[in-house]
Scaffold this motif. Structure first.
Motif, PDB file in Angstrom:
ATOM      1  N   ASN A 226       0.813  -1.219   0.000  1.00  0.00           N
ATOM      2  CA  ASN A 226       0.000   0.000   0.000  1.00  0.00           C
ATOM      3  C   ASN A 226       0.846   1.269   0.000  1.00  0.00           C
ATOM      4  O   ASN A 226       0.297   2.376  -0.037  1.00  0.00           O
ATOM      5  CB  ASN A 226      -0.937   0.015   1.219  1.00  0.00           C
ATOM      6  N   TYR A 237      -1.597   4.407  -0.666  1.00  0.00           N
ATOM      7  CA  TYR A 237      -2.810   3.934  -1.324  1.00  0.00           C
ATOM      8  C   TYR A 237      -3.804   3.416  -0.293  1.00  0.00           C
ATOM      9  O   TYR A 237      -3.489   2.518   0.495  1.00  0.00           O
ATOM     10  CB  TYR A 237      -2.487   2.811  -2.312  1.00  0.00           C
ATOM     11  N   ASN A 243      -7.814   6.181  -4.103  1.00  0.00           N
ATOM     12  CA  ASN A 243      -6.768   5.917  -5.093  1.00  0.00           C
ATOM     13  C   ASN A 243      -6.322   4.454  -5.072  1.00  0.00           C
ATOM     14  O   ASN A 243      -5.215   4.130  -5.489  1.00  0.00           O
ATOM     15  CB  ASN A 243      -5.576   6.841  -4.876  1.00  0.00           C
ATOM     16  N   LYS A 244      -7.211   3.581  -4.577  1.00  0.00           N
ATOM     17  CA  LYS A 244      -6.946   2.143  -4.588  1.00  0.00           C
ATOM     18  C   LYS A 244      -8.237   1.417  -4.916  1.00  0.00           C
ATOM     19  O   LYS A 244      -9.296   1.713  -4.349  1.00  0.00           O
ATOM     20  CB  LYS A 244      -6.410   1.675  -3.233  1.00  0.00           C
ATOM     21  N   ARG A 328      -0.111   0.086 -11.347  1.00  0.00           N
ATOM     22  CA  ARG A 328      -0.367   1.444 -10.862  1.00  0.00           C
ATOM     23  C   ARG A 328      -0.425   2.423 -12.023  1.00  0.00           C
ATOM     24  O   ARG A 328       0.256   2.256 -13.023  1.00  0.00           O
ATOM     25  CB  ARG A 328       0.736   1.888  -9.877  1.00  0.00           C
ATOM     26  N   TRP A 378      -0.414  11.881  -2.670  1.00  0.00           N
ATOM     27  CA  TRP A 378      -1.039  10.655  -3.148  1.00  0.00           C
ATOM     28  C   TRP A 378      -1.934  10.895  -4.358  1.00  0.00           C
ATOM     29  O   TRP A 378      -2.382   9.944  -5.017  1.00  0.00           O
ATOM     30  CB  TRP A 378      -1.898  10.028  -2.046  1.00  0.00           C
TER      31      TRP A 378
END
Length: 387
Positions: A226, A237, A243-244, A328, A378
Motif C-alpha cells: 500500500n 494507497y 486511489n486504490k 499502478r 497521493w
C-alpha cells in the motif's frame, strides 16, 4: 586599425611565445602540452577498458603499457624518472619529484566514464515517473503544499468581501550516502591489467542504479504493497482516499477506465475542488508486462466499442523489482508528483574518488552515491492490486 593591431599582437604571441599562454597556444594540440597528453592518455585508457575504438590522439597510446603512459606524463612535465634497462643499469635519474596524482586522476576519469555509462543503461523507469530535486546538505528536504484558493463568492451591493483560507500539507525526505571501496593492486597496474578495473566500474554503475531503484520501489511496496506512510500517518494507497481499487483485476480497458475516472475525480487539499489529474504512465512489474502491452496496443477498430482509448495515451513503465500482479497509474510528475528523489548538490549519479593505498600497495577507488527519495502526495497515482 584596432582589429589589425590586435590580430598582429595575437599572432606574435603565438609565434614567439610572448604573453600569457603563448607557447601553450602553439603546443595545445601536441604531446608536449601536458593537458593535451593527459586527455589523450585518458581516452586510450577508456577505450581499452570499454573495448571501444580510440578517438583522435588516444590512438597513439593504445599499444603502450600503463608504465609507458606514466613515463610519458612525467617527461611532458619536464620530469625524469629513474628506471633500469635490460642490463640492470640506471639509464635515467630523477630530475625532480614526480607528480604522483597524475595517473590516479587519469584512471579515475576513464573509470568514471565507464561507471556512468553502466549506470545510465541500468536506470529504473521510476525516475521518469518521479520528480527530481536537489539537496544542498543532508538535512530533511521539506516540500510544503498549499491547497486551492477558496471559491469566489458573489459580493452584494455595499457588501463586504469575505476572507478565505487555504489548506496546507508537507512532506520531507533526506539524502543518504552509499559507498564502497575497491583496490587496484600494484601488481595489477604493473601487469597492465585494466580488465578487472573496468569490470568493477561497470558493476559499480549497475549497483548504483540498483540502489536508487530499490529505494524508490520500497516507497511503493511498504505496508504490504500500500506504500509508505504520508504525513497524515496513512499509507500512500487506501480505498478511503479513493486511489486504490476495492478489488484486484488485470489491466483492461474497463479497469484502466475506472482508475482514470478515480484520478480525474480526485479532490484537492480542501476536499472539494476537483484537480482532474491526467494519467500518463502505467507502471507494472514483470508479471503484468504482457497484459500491459496488450491493453495499450492500438487496434484497427470497425466499431466505436472496439476502439482502445488508452493506446498512445499511456506510457508503459516496467519495473521488475515490483513483484506480483499489482499495477499502478501515475500522472506526469510535472502535474502531480508522487515520488520525488534528490542528489546532493545536484551531482547526479555515483562519483569516484582515488587515493594511493597505504596498507595495501596500489590505488584505492571509492564509489560514492548521495541519493534520497520520498513521497510528496497521493493524488497523482492509483493502485489496482491485480489478479
Amino acid at each position: 586599425e584596432i582589429i589589425r593591431a590586435a590580430a598582429a599582437r595575437q599572432e606574435s604571441n603565438v609565434r614567439i611565445g610572448g604573453g600569457p599562454g603563448g607557447y601553450q597556444a602553439m603546443e595545445q594540440h601536441t604531446f608536449e602540452n601536458p593537458t593535451f597528453l593527459r586527455s589523450a592518455i585518458e581516452g586510450a585508457l577508456y577505450a581499452r577498458m570499454s573495448g571501444t575504438a580510440p578517438e583522435g590522439a588516444a590512438t597513439e597510446f593504445m599499444g603502450r603499457t600503463i608504465i609507458d603512459m606514466g613515463v610519458a606524463l612525467a617527461e611532458a612535465r619536464g620530469e625524469r624518472i629513474s628506471w633500469r634497462n635490460k642490463d640492470g643499469l640506471v639509464d635515467v635519474v630523477m630530475q625532480r619529484q614526480h607528480t604522483t596524482s597524475d595517473f590516479p586522476t587519469l584512471l579515475t576519469g576513464a573509470g568514471n566514464r565507464i561507471l556512468m555509462e553502466a549506470y545510465a543503461t541500468a536506470q529504473t523507469p521510476l525516475k521518469a515517473i518521479a520528480r527530481k530535486r536537489s539537496a544542498t546538505d543532508f538535512r530533511p528536504i521539506t516540500r510544503a503544499r498549499i491547497g486551492e484558493m477558496p471559491s469566489l463568492k458573489k459580493v452584494p451591493e455595499s457588501g463586504e468581501v469575505e476572507y478565505g483560507t487555504r489548506a496546507e500539507a508537507k512532506a520531507a525526505f533526506s539524502v543518504s550516502t552509499f559507498a564502497r571501496i575497491f583496490s587496484l593492486s600494484r601488481q595489477a597496474i604493473i601487469n597492465d591489467d585494466l580488465g578487472a578495473f573496468a569490470d568493477v566500474n561497470v558493476a559499480w554503475g549497475r549497483a548504483s542504479a540498483d540502489r536508487e531503484a530499490t529505494e524508490l520501489v520500497s516507497l511503493l511496496t511498504a505496508n504490504s504493497g500500500n506504500g509508505a506512510n504520508l504525513d497524515d500517518g496513512n499509507p500512500l494507497y487506501t480505498t478511503t482516499r479513493g486511489n486504490k481499487a476495492a478489488s484486484g483485476a488485470a489491466p483492461s480497458v474497463a479497469t484502466l477506465s475506472a482508475a482514470r475516472k478515480s484520478m480525474r475525480e480526485t479532490k484537492g487539499l480542501d476536499g472539494a475542488t476537483p484537480v482532474s489529474v491526467t494519467p500518463k504512465f502505467l507502471l507494472v512489474g514483470a508479471a503484468t508486462e504482457t497484459a500491459g502491452e496488450q491493453v495499450l496496443t492500438d487496434l484497427l477498430a470497425n466499431q466505436v466499442a472496439e476502439v482502445n482509448p488508452f493506446a498512445k495515451r499511456l506510457q508503459l513503465a516496467v519495473e521488475p523489482r515490483l513483484t506480483g500482479n499489482a499495477w499502478r497509474m501515475f500522472a506526469d510528475p510535472a502535474e502531480a508528483s508522487v515520488l520525488e528523489y534528490a542528489y546532493l548538490d545536484g551531482a547526479e549519479g555515483p562519483i569516484m574518488r582515488t587515493r594511493e593505498g597505504w596498507t595495501v600497495l596500489g590505488l584505492e577507488f571509492q564509489c560514492i552515491l548521495d541519493f534520497g527519495c520520498g513521497l510528496s502526495d497521493w493524488r497523482g497515482s492509483f493502485l489496482n492490486p491485480g489478479a
